[in-house]
Structures are given as structure tokens and as C-alpha cells.
Design a protein around this motif. Structure first.
Motif, PDB file in Angstrom:
ATOM      1  N   ASP A  48      -0.520   6.735  -7.267  1.00 43.59           N
ATOM      2  CA  ASP A  48      -0.739   7.390  -8.555  1.00 43.59           C
ATOM      3  C   ASP A  48      -2.073   6.930  -9.139  1.00 43.59           C
ATOM      4  OD1 ASP A  48      -0.252   4.823  -9.475  1.00 43.59           O
ATOM      5  OD2 ASP A  48       1.517   5.340 -10.633  1.00 43.59           O
ATOM      6  N   GLU A  49      -2.434   7.446 -10.280  1.00 47.57           N
ATOM      7  CA  GLU A  49      -3.744   7.155 -10.864  1.00 47.57           C
ATOM      8  C   GLU A  49      -3.956   5.681 -11.218  1.00 47.57           C
ATOM      9  OE1 GLU A  49      -0.866   8.395 -13.951  1.00 47.57           O
ATOM     10  OE2 GLU A  49      -1.603   9.418 -12.185  1.00 47.57           O
ATOM     11  N   LEU A  50      -2.883   4.922 -11.385  1.00 46.91           N
ATOM     12  CA  LEU A  50      -3.002   3.491 -11.683  1.00 46.91           C
ATOM     13  C   LEU A  50      -2.748   2.614 -10.459  1.00 46.91           C
ATOM     14  CD1 LEU A  50      -1.173   3.379 -15.143  1.00 46.91           C
ATOM     15  CD2 LEU A  50      -3.639   3.402 -14.695  1.00 46.91           C
ATOM     16  N   SER A  51      -2.548   3.242  -9.303  1.00 46.35           N
ATOM     17  CA  SER A  51      -2.273   2.544  -8.037  1.00 46.35           C
ATOM     18  C   SER A  51      -1.019   1.673  -8.112  1.00 46.35           C
ATOM     19  CB  SER A  51      -3.478   1.709  -7.606  1.00 46.35           C
ATOM     20  OG  SER A  51      -4.588   2.539  -7.376  1.00 46.35           O
ATOM     21  N   LYS A  52      -0.061   2.104  -8.899  1.00 50.31           N
ATOM     22  CA  LYS A  52       1.187   1.359  -9.036  1.00 50.31           C
ATOM     23  C   LYS A  52       2.302   1.903  -8.158  1.00 50.31           C
ATOM     24  CE  LYS A  52       0.726  -0.416 -13.722  1.00 50.31           C
ATOM     25  NZ  LYS A  52       1.369  -0.468 -15.040  1.00 50.31           N
ATOM     26  N   THR A  53       2.260   3.209  -7.885  1.00 50.28           N
ATOM     27  CA  THR A  53       3.338   3.852  -7.145  1.00 50.28           C
ATOM     28  C   THR A  53       2.767   4.613  -5.958  1.00 50.28           C
ATOM     29  OG1 THR A  53       4.544   4.145  -9.215  1.00 50.28           O
ATOM     30  CG2 THR A  53       5.288   5.441  -7.346  1.00 50.28           C
ATOM     31  N   ILE A  54       3.384   4.441  -4.798  1.00 48.17           N
ATOM     32  CA  ILE A  54       2.967   5.184  -3.612  1.00 48.17           C
ATOM     33  C   ILE A  54       3.502   6.599  -3.729  1.00 48.17           C
ATOM     34  CG2 ILE A  54       3.125   5.332  -1.113  1.00 48.17           C
ATOM     35  CD1 ILE A  54       3.611   2.255  -1.180  1.00 48.17           C
ATOM     36  N   VAL A  55       2.595   7.571  -3.586  1.00 51.68           N
ATOM     37  CA  VAL A  55       2.957   8.979  -3.729  1.00 51.68           C
ATOM     38  C   VAL A  55       3.143   9.630  -2.353  1.00 51.68           C
ATOM     39  CG1 VAL A  55       2.217  11.199  -4.669  1.00 51.68           C
ATOM     40  CG2 VAL A  55       1.729   9.101  -5.922  1.00 51.68           C
ATOM     41  N   GLU A  56       2.269   9.299  -1.388  1.00 47.62           N
ATOM     42  CA  GLU A  56       2.332   9.883  -0.049  1.00 47.62           C
ATOM     43  C   GLU A  56       2.125   8.821   1.018  1.00 47.62           C
ATOM     44  OE1 GLU A  56      -0.473  13.066   0.542  1.00 47.62           O
ATOM     45  OE2 GLU A  56      -0.021  13.950  -1.400  1.00 47.62           O
ATOM     46  N   LYS A  57       2.818   8.969   2.127  1.00 43.62           N
ATOM     47  CA  LYS A  57       2.672   8.148   3.326  1.00 43.62           C
ATOM     48  C   LYS A  57       2.853   6.646   3.082  1.00 43.62           C
ATOM     49  CE  LYS A  57      -0.560  11.384   5.429  1.00 43.62           C
ATOM     50  NZ  LYS A  57      -1.892  11.529   6.004  1.00 43.62           N
ATOM     51  N   PRO A  58       3.999   6.221   2.593  1.00 40.31           N
ATOM     52  CA  PRO A  58       4.222   4.780   2.437  1.00 40.31           C
ATOM     53  C   PRO A  58       4.260   4.083   3.800  1.00 40.31           C
ATOM     54  CG  PRO A  58       6.257   5.965   2.107  1.00 40.31           C
ATOM     55  CD  PRO A  58       5.173   7.004   2.238  1.00 40.31           C
ATOM     56  N   VAL A  59       3.854   2.839   3.834  1.00 40.99           N
ATOM     57  CA  VAL A  59       3.833   2.039   5.064  1.00 40.99           C
ATOM     58  C   VAL A  59       4.594   0.753   4.804  1.00 40.99           C
ATOM     59  CG1 VAL A  59       2.345   0.789   6.668  1.00 40.99           C
ATOM     60  CG2 VAL A  59       1.620   2.993   5.781  1.00 40.99           C
ATOM     61  N   SER A  60       5.536   0.441   5.682  1.00 40.01           N
ATOM     62  CA  SER A  60       6.288  -0.811   5.541  1.00 40.01           C
ATOM     63  C   SER A  60       5.427  -1.985   6.008  1.00 40.01           C
ATOM     64  CB  SER A  60       7.577  -0.753   6.363  1.00 40.01           C
ATOM     65  OG  SER A  60       7.266  -0.804   7.745  1.00 40.01           O
ATOM     66  N   ILE A  61       5.799  -3.164   5.607  1.00 43.52           N
ATOM     67  CA  ILE A  61       5.096  -4.378   6.047  1.00 43.52           C
ATOM     68  C   ILE A  61       5.172  -4.491   7.565  1.00 43.52           C
ATOM     69  CG2 ILE A  61       5.069  -6.904   5.955  1.00 43.52           C
ATOM     70  CD1 ILE A  61       4.092  -5.557   3.385  1.00 43.52           C
ATOM     71  N   ALA A  62       6.330  -4.192   8.131  1.00 43.34           N
ATOM     72  CA  ALA A  62       6.495  -4.270   9.589  1.00 43.34           C
ATOM     73  C   ALA A  62       5.554  -3.294  10.295  1.00 43.34           C
ATOM     74  CB  ALA A  62       7.940  -3.985   9.970  1.00 43.34           C
ATOM     75  N   ASP A  63       5.404  -2.079   9.765  1.00 41.36           N
ATOM     76  CA  ASP A  63       4.487  -1.101  10.361  1.00 41.36           C
ATOM     77  C   ASP A  63       3.032  -1.534  10.200  1.00 41.36           C
ATOM     78  OD1 ASP A  63       6.685   0.390  11.054  1.00 41.36           O
ATOM     79  OD2 ASP A  63       6.374   1.943   9.535  1.00 41.36           O
ATOM     80  N   PHE A  64       2.690  -2.113   9.069  1.00 37.28           N
ATOM     81  CA  PHE A  64       1.333  -2.629   8.844  1.00 37.28           C
ATOM     82  C   PHE A  64       1.011  -3.726   9.864  1.00 37.28           C
ATOM     83  CE2 PHE A  64      -1.558  -5.599   6.587  1.00 37.28           C
ATOM     84  CZ  PHE A  64      -2.653  -4.765   6.475  1.00 37.28           C
ATOM     85  N   HIS A  65       1.946  -4.646  10.048  1.00 38.61           N
ATOM     86  CA  HIS A  65       1.743  -5.729  11.018  1.00 38.61           C
ATOM     87  C   HIS A  65       1.656  -5.174  12.442  1.00 38.61           C
ATOM     88  CE1 HIS A  65       3.495  -8.955   8.142  1.00 38.61           C
ATOM     89  NE2 HIS A  65       2.236  -8.695   7.892  1.00 38.61           N
ATOM     90  N   ALA A  66       2.492  -4.191  12.764  1.00 36.63           N
ATOM     91  CA  ALA A  66       2.450  -3.578  14.096  1.00 36.63           C
ATOM     92  C   ALA A  66       1.102  -2.903  14.331  1.00 36.63           C
ATOM     93  CB  ALA A  66       3.589  -2.576  14.253  1.00 36.63           C
ATOM     94  N   THR A  67       0.530  -2.289  13.307  1.00 36.49           N
ATOM     95  CA  THR A  67      -0.779  -1.639  13.421  1.00 36.49           C
ATOM     96  C   THR A  67      -1.870  -2.668  13.704  1.00 36.49           C
ATOM     97  OG1 THR A  67      -0.053   0.109  11.911  1.00 36.49           O
ATOM     98  CG2 THR A  67      -2.434  -0.135  12.236  1.00 36.49           C
ATOM     99  N   ILE A  68      -1.830  -3.777  13.007  1.00 37.43           N
ATOM    100  CA  ILE A  68      -2.815  -4.843  13.237  1.00 37.43           C
ATOM    101  C   ILE A  68      -2.688  -5.370  14.664  1.00 37.43           C
ATOM    102  CG2 ILE A  68      -3.474  -7.200  12.618  1.00 37.43           C
ATOM    103  CD1 ILE A  68      -2.669  -6.458   9.725  1.00 37.43           C
ATOM    104  N   HIS A  69      -1.467  -5.647  15.096  1.00 34.24           N
ATOM    105  CA  HIS A  69      -1.254  -6.156  16.458  1.00 34.24           C
ATOM    106  C   HIS A  69      -1.753  -5.147  17.496  1.00 34.24           C
ATOM    107  CE1 HIS A  69       1.286  -9.176  14.544  1.00 34.24           C
ATOM    108  NE2 HIS A  69       1.161  -9.859  15.664  1.00 34.24           N
TER     109      HIS A  69
END
Length: 70
Positions: free
Chosen positions: A17-38
Motif C-alpha cells: 500500500d502507499e505506506l508500505s504497511k500492507t502487502i497488496v500483491e505477491k506476498p512472499v514467505s520467509i521460507a520462500d525468500f530464503h529458498a530464493t537466496i539459496h
């Protein structure tokens, strides 16, 4: 955070959103973020490490974000 590192994606992933508080599209889980880095580092994100005989997943079974590699 993931600039460079062999990723072919340009721009942002997802929308907030405009205040970067709420994810509006394409949320990413912590596990998916870590998998992407790996995956970007050439490490199999599905790999388990072992503590004695107990398997411990390195990414909590996350899945790399495919868009980041396309």
C-alpha cells in the motif's frame, strides 16, 4: 536486498500500500525468500542438514520465487 547475485529480475517484486504497511500483491514467505537466496547461490533449497540423525530443512521447505530467475 537481492540486487545482482545472478538474478535476472529487474524492478520490485510485489506491491504494498502507499505506506508500505500492507502487502497488496505477491506476498512472499520467509521460507520462500530464503529458498530464493539459496537458489541464487547455487545451493539446493530442498536440502536437509542433519543434527545427529535428525533432518533439519535449511529453508523450512520454501520454494524459490521463479520470477526472480526469468
Amino acid at each position: 536486498v537481492l540486487a545482482g547475485g545472478g538474478l535476472r529480475h529487474s524492478g520490485a517484486h510485489g506491491v504494498t500500500d502507499e505506506l508500505s504497511k500492507t502487502i497488496v500483491e505477491k506476498p512472499v514467505s520467509i521460507a520462500d525468500f530464503h529458498a530464493t537466496i539459496h537458489a541464487a547461490l547455487g545451493i539446493n533449497p530442498r536440502k536437509d542438514l542433519y543434527v545427529g540423525s535428525r533432518p533439519v530443512p535449511i529453508t523450512d521447505h520454501g520454494t524459490p520465487i521463479a520470477e526472480m530467475f526469468a
